[in-house]
Design a protein around this motif. Sequence first.
Motif, mmCIF file in Angstrom:
data_model
loop_
_atom_site.group_PDB
_atom_site.id
_atom_site.type_symbol
_atom_site.label_atom_id
_atom_site.label_comp_id
_atom_site.label_asym_id
_atom_site.label_seq_id
_atom_site.Cartn_x
_atom_site.Cartn_y
_atom_site.Cartn_z
ATOM 1 N N ASP A 366 48.766 47.632 51.466
ATOM 2 C CA ASP A 366 47.613 48.327 51.643
ATOM 3 C C ASP A 366 46.782 47.332 52.440
ATOM 4 O O ASP A 366 46.134 46.506 52.185
ATOM 5 C CB ASP A 366 46.743 48.337 50.178
ATOM 6 C CG ASP A 366 45.641 49.141 50.351
ATOM 7 O OD1 ASP A 366 45.215 49.818 51.508
ATOM 8 O OD2 ASP A 366 44.878 49.455 49.181
ATOM 9 N N CYS A 374 44.750 44.662 48.658
ATOM 10 C CA CYS A 374 45.069 44.036 47.428
ATOM 11 C C CYS A 374 45.869 44.858 46.470
ATOM 12 O O CYS A 374 46.422 44.623 45.625
ATOM 13 C CB CYS A 374 43.658 43.662 46.540
ATOM 14 S SG CYS A 374 42.691 44.999 46.319
ATOM 15 N N CYS A 375 46.142 46.209 46.896
ATOM 16 C CA CYS A 375 46.505 47.022 46.116
ATOM 17 C C CYS A 375 48.021 47.515 46.671
ATOM 18 O O CYS A 375 48.446 48.478 47.320
ATOM 19 C CB CYS A 375 45.989 48.292 45.851
ATOM 20 S SG CYS A 375 44.309 48.228 45.038
ATOM 21 N N GLY A 433 50.685 45.082 37.765
ATOM 22 C CA GLY A 433 49.656 44.968 39.064
ATOM 23 C C GLY A 433 50.425 46.189 39.859
ATOM 24 O O GLY A 433 49.719 47.044 40.623
ATOM 25 N N SER A 437 48.455 49.554 41.359
ATOM 26 C CA SER A 437 48.443 49.804 42.687
ATOM 27 C C SER A 437 49.050 51.442 42.842
ATOM 28 O O SER A 437 48.454 51.862 43.749
ATOM 29 C CB SER A 437 49.413 48.903 43.639
ATOM 30 O OG SER A 437 48.885 47.585 43.464
ATOM 31 N N HIS A 440 45.999 53.704 42.298
ATOM 32 C CA HIS A 440 45.056 53.525 43.092
ATOM 33 C C HIS A 440 45.429 54.306 44.445
ATOM 34 O O HIS A 440 44.635 55.142 45.124
ATOM 35 C CB HIS A 440 44.818 52.072 43.794
ATOM 36 C CG HIS A 440 44.169 51.828 44.924
ATOM 37 N ND1 HIS A 440 42.763 51.594 44.800
ATOM 38 C CD2 HIS A 440 44.674 51.638 46.096
ATOM 39 C CE1 HIS A 440 42.406 51.566 46.321
ATOM 40 N NE2 HIS A 440 43.445 51.470 46.908
ATOM 41 N N TYR A 441 46.852 54.163 44.829
ATOM 42 C CA TYR A 441 47.141 54.777 45.859
ATOM 43 C C TYR A 441 47.181 56.206 45.885
ATOM 44 O O TYR A 441 46.845 56.954 46.870
ATOM 45 C CB TYR A 441 48.731 54.382 46.180
ATOM 46 C CG TYR A 441 49.507 55.099 47.266
ATOM 47 C CD1 TYR A 441 48.899 54.893 48.711
ATOM 48 C CD2 TYR A 441 50.530 55.963 47.063
ATOM 49 C CE1 TYR A 441 49.580 55.374 49.700
ATOM 50 C CE2 TYR A 441 51.159 56.706 48.385
ATOM 51 C CZ TYR A 441 50.587 56.458 49.425
ATOM 52 O OH TYR A 441 51.253 56.998 50.568
ATOM 53 N N GLU A 474 41.074 51.265 35.890
ATOM 54 C CA GLU A 474 41.373 51.448 37.336
ATOM 55 C C GLU A 474 41.038 52.993 37.638
ATOM 56 O O GLU A 474 40.631 53.509 38.625
ATOM 57 C CB GLU A 474 42.691 51.243 37.742
ATOM 58 C CG GLU A 474 43.229 51.448 39.140
ATOM 59 C CD GLU A 474 42.592 50.531 39.927
ATOM 60 O OE1 GLU A 474 42.502 50.723 41.314
ATOM 61 O OE2 GLU A 474 42.354 49.236 39.554
ATOM 62 N N THR A 502 38.368 49.316 43.337
ATOM 63 C CA THR A 502 39.472 48.956 42.474
ATOM 64 C C THR A 502 39.259 47.915 41.722
ATOM 65 O O THR A 502 38.273 47.018 41.849
ATOM 66 C CB THR A 502 40.832 48.616 43.358
ATOM 67 O OG1 THR A 502 41.806 48.353 42.617
ATOM 68 C CG2 THR A 502 40.529 47.373 44.201
ATOM 69 N N GLN A 504 41.754 45.478 40.978
ATOM 70 C CA GLN A 504 42.483 44.557 41.405
ATOM 71 C C GLN A 504 41.696 43.452 42.501
ATOM 72 O O GLN A 504 40.694 43.818 42.905
ATOM 73 C CB GLN A 504 43.658 44.863 42.032
ATOM 74 C CG GLN A 504 44.478 45.758 40.980
ATOM 75 C CD GLN A 504 45.774 46.135 41.445
ATOM 76 O OE1 GLN A 504 46.969 45.000 41.292
ATOM 77 N NE2 GLN A 504 46.225 47.055 42.044
#
Length: 794
Positions: A366, A374-375, A433, A437, A440-441, A474, A502, A504
Motif C-alpha cells: 500500500d 501500512c496496510c 495484520g 489489510s 482495508h483493501y 477496521e 485504518t 493499523q
Amino acid sequence: MVTVDNFTSKLCAIILGKNTEDVANEWRLLGQEQDETLLFSWVQSSKIQKDVTKIGLYSFSTNDLTVIHTFETVVNCIQASIDSSKTYLAYVIKRIDPNDSKIFTYNPYLLKIGTKNEICDLDLERSKQILVQFLYQKYSVLSENSPVKFLILIHQECILQYQIKNDNELNAENFFYESLVRKFSWAQWDPIHQTLYYIHNRKPTRCLVEGEEETPPSLTSKTSPTLSGLQFHDDLPHESVLNIPLNLPHLSTVSGNCGIYEDDSVPLRIHDCSLDLIVLTNSNGYVCVCHHYLYQPIQPTTELKDDDTSLVHFAYSVTVLHQSCVIHCVVPGLPWSKAKTIRPLFKYHGDHMLVFIPEVCTHLLDIGAMHEPCCHVITKPLLTNLETHRLCLTSLVTVGSDYVINLATLDLIDMTMPTNLLVQTFKNNPHLGNKLSIIHYLILHRSEMEIVSELIAWQAEKPLSLGLPQFLREFLIGSSYASVQRNLPSDASHLVNLLPITTQHMGNEFEVRINDKMICLSQDVLWNASMMLLSPQQRIVPYRSDIWVKLWEQLAKISKGKQRFRPTQVVEKLLVSLVCYQPEALSRSSTPMSPTGSSAVLNDFLSIGNQCGRKLLDALPFYEIESCTASKQEHIISVNLRELSMHLLKQSAENKISKFQWQSQTPMHVHAVATRYITAQLEQSRYLCQILCKAATFDPRQELEKGFVYIEQLQEERRYILFTILERYYLSVESIAFPLPQGFTSFFAYLGYKTLSFDMFLQYIQRNVLELQVDVMKIIMAGEFDLRLKENTF
C-alpha cells in the motif's frame, strides 16, 4: 492471472496476411517508445531467399506491423530505438564467440530509414553491455532544424549523448556527441517522462556541526553508491533532479563472478547480475526504487555453484520516495539453485505496488498517497502454471496497467488481483495484520462491500476469537471513510485526509506463512527525503509541472506533520462526560440527529444516511426507538461532532500556509465534512449490526417478531450466540466512540438479562456494559415480581 494474448501469434498472423509463403520465428521485443510503439525483431524464412533478420515497428492500437529494416543475414539484434519522426533507427548487435559463449561483444549502429537505408557504424565495439535510446520531444511536430538526439549507454564506462541534424547525410562527421556520465554501474531509461536514472559512486558531502572535529581527508575518500536522475527537456539542457544515497545490502555476496547480462530491453536497463534494481514512476509523482538481492546470514567459505542447494535468503526492498519510507521483505530458506532463477515483478497496481515472486507469494504494498503505507497484503502467487525459468515479466505502457508481458514467450498476462484469492487468503491465513489489510483493501480500494460483509459474517462464526473486535473496528473506520469520500464535494477534498482511515499503524513488522514459507515484512522511515530532490525553485524552469514538482509537494505535505483525527480523542472525552451524563439535561436540538435539530444538518442526514439506513430498519432484530428524553447515542454524536470539527479547523489552519495549497478550507467545508462523517459513523454502525445479527441468528425474511418478543422466542443456544456476538460488537463500537443504533441499548440489556445468570447480569450493570433504560426496567421488574410471586419468596 491468465494468458489473454500472445504477441508471437498476433505478429505471425500479420506476416502471413501479407505473404503466405513466408515463415516468421524467433520473435524478440527490442524496445518501447514514448508514443507507445513497440520494436520487434524476427527471423523470416522463405523458399526463395535465405533466412534474414528483420526489425519492425508495431502499433498495439491499430494492430499494424511495419518493417523498418531487413538485414542481409541472420543477426543477433538485442535492442533498438527509433526517433519520433521515424527517420532514424539505432540498434545494437551482440556477437557471441561460437567457441565460448562467455566471450561476446556489443556493437551499436545508426540507420537512416529510406530507400538506401544508410548504416553508420558508431565504432564503439565493447565487451560491456551497450544500449541506445532516442530522446523524444514533448511536441510531436518538429521543425526542419530540430536536432535529433540519442543516448548511448556503455556499462561501467560512460553515457554519451549524440546529436544529428535531420537534413544531413548519415556519416560520423555530421553528428557530434558529449559525455553525460562517467563510470556508472547501473542505468535505466524512463521513456514516458524522459528521465535517465543511473548509479555511480560519489564522495559523501562534508558538513560540520558546531563542536564536531573535522575528519581527516584520508578517511573521507571512501565513496558510496548514489542513484541520480537526469531530466531531459525539449529545448533546454538536462538537469539533475534526483540524488539518493543508496544502501545496497549484501551486494554480490552470493552472486559469484558476474558480468552476465540478461539483455532485456523493457524496461531499458544496463546492469549485470550483481545488481538487480528498477525505478518505477507514474505521473502522479510516485517514485519507487526496487532492489532485489540474495544473501546468506553466514558468509560461506566457498563460492556457490549453479546446482548448489544451500539455503539463501531471498530479499527485496522498495524505497517509496513519495511516502518517505523503505519497505523490506525477506523470504528465508530458499535453495540457491532455485532462488537465483527467480526474477520478481514490480509494477504499479492502482494505489498499490504489486510484487510477484514466482512460486513463493504475491505482495500488494500500500504505497498510494491517500494515507500512510501500512496496510500491506500477502497472498499466494498469482501464476502457478508456469515454470520459474520461463518467467521474465515486465510492464508495457501500451497494453494497460493490469497486464504484463512475459519476455521469454511474448505472452500477454493479466495480473489483476482476483477477489477469490483475497477471500481464500483471509480464511486460510491466521495472521491478524494480513486479514485487516485485506479488509482495508476491499473497502477502500476495491469498494467490495458485499465481499467484506461475507468475510465479517464468516469471522463472526467464531465469536470468541481474539481478532474479531479488531476486524469490526477496521470495518467501521474504513467504511465510514469510504462513505464520506464518495459523497464529499471536491472543494473539501483536502479535509478528507484528516479523517481516520485504518486501525493499523505505519512501521508495523509482521510475519506471514505462505506455502510453508515464512515471509517477513518490515518498514523504516527515511530521514528528510526532500533533500534528495531538486526543489521547484531551483529547476531550469521554476515550478515546471511534472512528476518532480508533484513529488516535492507530496513530501512537503508529509513534512508538515498533519495529524489524522483519532477516535481515542472522543473516547477520552466520553470517559469524563458520561460519568455525569444526565439525559434530561441534554437539549434535543443540539445534536445533528435530533428530529427537532437544525434543518440543514437534518437534511444532510436524510440525503446521505437514509440511502441505506431505511433499508436496515426492518433488517435489525429490534425497533430503533428509545423512550428516554435524550439517548446516549445523541450524546456520543454530539461529542464526536464537536471534537472532529475542532480538529479539522485546527489542522486546516496549520496546513494553509503551504505554497502548493492555494485553496483554504472554510468553516463551511469543515461543517460539511464533519457532518457527513458523523452520519457515516451511524450508518456503518447500523450496517455492521445488521451483518452480525444476520450471521448469528436473525433472518429478516423469516422472523416475524422483533424486540423483546424475539428474545423470548429464541432458543437458549441461539440466544447465547447472539449475545456473544453483540457483546463483541458493543465493545468494538465503544472503543472507537462510534454511536450505537437507537434501540440497541435496551435490546442488548434485555438479551443479557435472559442469557446471563442474575449475579453476572448485575456485574454487567455495575461495569456499565449494560444500561437499564425505562422500557427494560419495566419488563425486568415485572418479570422478577412474577417470579418471586410464583416462588413465594417475598
